[in-house]
Design an enzyme around this catalytic site. Structure first.
Site, PDB file in Angstrom:
ATOM      1  N   CYS A   1       0.834  -1.197   0.000  1.00 50.24           N
ATOM      2  CA  CYS A   1       0.000   0.000   0.000  1.00 50.24           C
ATOM      3  C   CYS A   1       0.874   1.254   0.000  1.00 50.24           C
ATOM      4  O   CYS A   1       1.535   1.551   0.992  1.00 50.24           O
ATOM      5  CB  CYS A   1      -0.905  -0.046   1.235  1.00 50.24           C
ATOM      6  SG  CYS A   1      -1.710   1.516   1.622  1.00 50.24           S
TER       7      CYS A   1
ATOM      8  N   TYR B   1       0.114   4.413   0.139  1.00 56.23           N
ATOM      9  CA  TYR B   1      -0.251   5.434   1.128  1.00 56.23           C
ATOM     10  C   TYR B   1       0.150   5.009   2.539  1.00 56.23           C
ATOM     11  O   TYR B   1       0.449   5.848   3.384  1.00 56.23           O
ATOM     12  CB  TYR B   1      -1.742   5.769   1.052  1.00 56.23           C
ATOM     13  CG  TYR B   1      -2.070   6.510  -0.218  1.00 56.23           C
ATOM     14  CD1 TYR B   1      -1.691   7.838  -0.375  1.00 56.23           C
ATOM     15  CD2 TYR B   1      -2.722   5.878  -1.266  1.00 56.23           C
ATOM     16  CE1 TYR B   1      -1.962   8.523  -1.557  1.00 56.23           C
ATOM     17  CE2 TYR B   1      -2.998   6.557  -2.441  1.00 56.23           C
ATOM     18  CZ  TYR B   1      -2.617   7.876  -2.584  1.00 56.23           C
ATOM     19  OH  TYR B   1      -2.879   8.543  -3.744  1.00 56.23           O
ATOM     20  N   CYS B   2       0.179   3.708   2.780  1.00 58.32           N
ATOM     21  CA  CYS B   2       0.667   3.204   4.067  1.00 58.32           C
ATOM     22  C   CYS B   2       2.144   3.544   4.220  1.00 58.32           C
ATOM     23  O   CYS B   2       2.581   4.041   5.267  1.00 58.32           O
ATOM     24  CB  CYS B   2       0.489   1.688   4.157  1.00 58.32           C
ATOM     25  SG  CYS B   2      -1.218   1.124   4.011  1.00 58.32           S
ATOM     26  N   ILE B   3       2.897   3.288   3.171  1.00 62.36           N
ATOM     27  CA  ILE B   3       4.339   3.543   3.189  1.00 62.36           C
ATOM     28  C   ILE B   3       4.601   5.043   3.283  1.00 62.36           C
ATOM     29  O   ILE B   3       5.462   5.494   4.056  1.00 62.36           O
ATOM     30  CB  ILE B   3       5.022   2.942   1.934  1.00 62.36           C
ATOM     31  CG1 ILE B   3       4.740   1.423   1.829  1.00 62.36           C
ATOM     32  CG2 ILE B   3       6.509   3.251   1.909  1.00 62.36           C
ATOM     33  CD1 ILE B   3       5.079   0.614   3.056  1.00 62.36           C
TER      34      ILE B   3
ATOM     35  N   GLY C   1       2.865   7.191   4.739  1.00 64.74           N
ATOM     36  CA  GLY C   1       2.527   7.676   6.076  1.00 64.74           C
ATOM     37  C   GLY C   1       3.465   7.229   7.186  1.00 64.74           C
ATOM     38  O   GLY C   1       3.338   7.688   8.326  1.00 64.74           O
TER      39      GLY C   1
END
Length: 195
Positions: A91, A93-95, A97
């Site tokens: 993901c 967006y996970c990374i 963030g």
């Protein structure tokens, strides 16, 4: 042959449009039925999340293994503020963030525990991500390739989803996506707790 193939494709598209028009007329709705279903599902999800984060709902229990294979449960952290970070190495967006979560973890480390729950990740990819991104908090692996019951229990519609659980074990905030407002909510909840 090309003409026949394009004619068939055109007829298939036209029949789909006509079927959608007929469906729209019989339902009396201006939008396609699928759009109405999506909107209803989205509204239901928003209602469920609002209900979960009112402050009186117990955070659903879960137990997963850490990198060493040790079982770790949410209940192990009762009495502490907890951020549950539902994420995946796949993901973006996970990374994206991770730096902000690391910063919050460093700032509130004495008050808050972070539990990263990797979802929909092959175990090897998860372990590589832990090494690559040097995640300093508790990291757990959800072995269910579809995410399983825990994602339903927490109404996780996408990744990342962060959940704040208070020391009494109640859900106080659910934030979907890489949203800076999550950190505003965290700071506010911790400040209220000090009063």
């Amino acid at each position: 042959m090309k003409m026949k193939k394009s004619f068939i494709v055109a007829m298939a598209l036209l029949s789909g449009v006509l079927a959608a028009d007929a469906q729209s007329e019989t339902t009396g709705a201006g939008a396609a039925p699928q759009e109405n279903q999506i909107s209803a599902a989205q509204l239901e999800l928003e209602r469920r999340i609002a209900r979960l984060q009112q402050g009186d709902v117990d955070a659903p229990a879960f137990t997963f293994q850490d990198r060493e294979g040790k079982d770790v449960s949410l209940s192990d952290f009762k009495g502490k503020w907890v951020i549950i970070d539902f994420w995946g190495s796949w993901c973006r967006y996970c990374i994206k963030g991770i730096p902000a979560l690391k910063e919050a973890y460093a700032k509130y480390q004495t008050q808050v525990e972070v539990i990263g729950v990797a979802c929909r990740d092959p175990k090897e990819m998860w372990i590589r991500a832990l090494q690559r991104y040097e995640l300093p908090w508790v990291n757990l692996w959800n072995p269910d390739p579809k995410g399983g019951k825990v994602l339903q229990d927490y109404s996780v519609p996408g990744f990342p989803t962060k959940v704040i659980v208070d020391p009494a074990g109640k859900i106080r905030n659910i934030t979907i996506g890489d949203d800076p407002e999550f950190y505003v909510a965290l700071e506010k909840l911790l400040a209220e707790d000090k009063k």
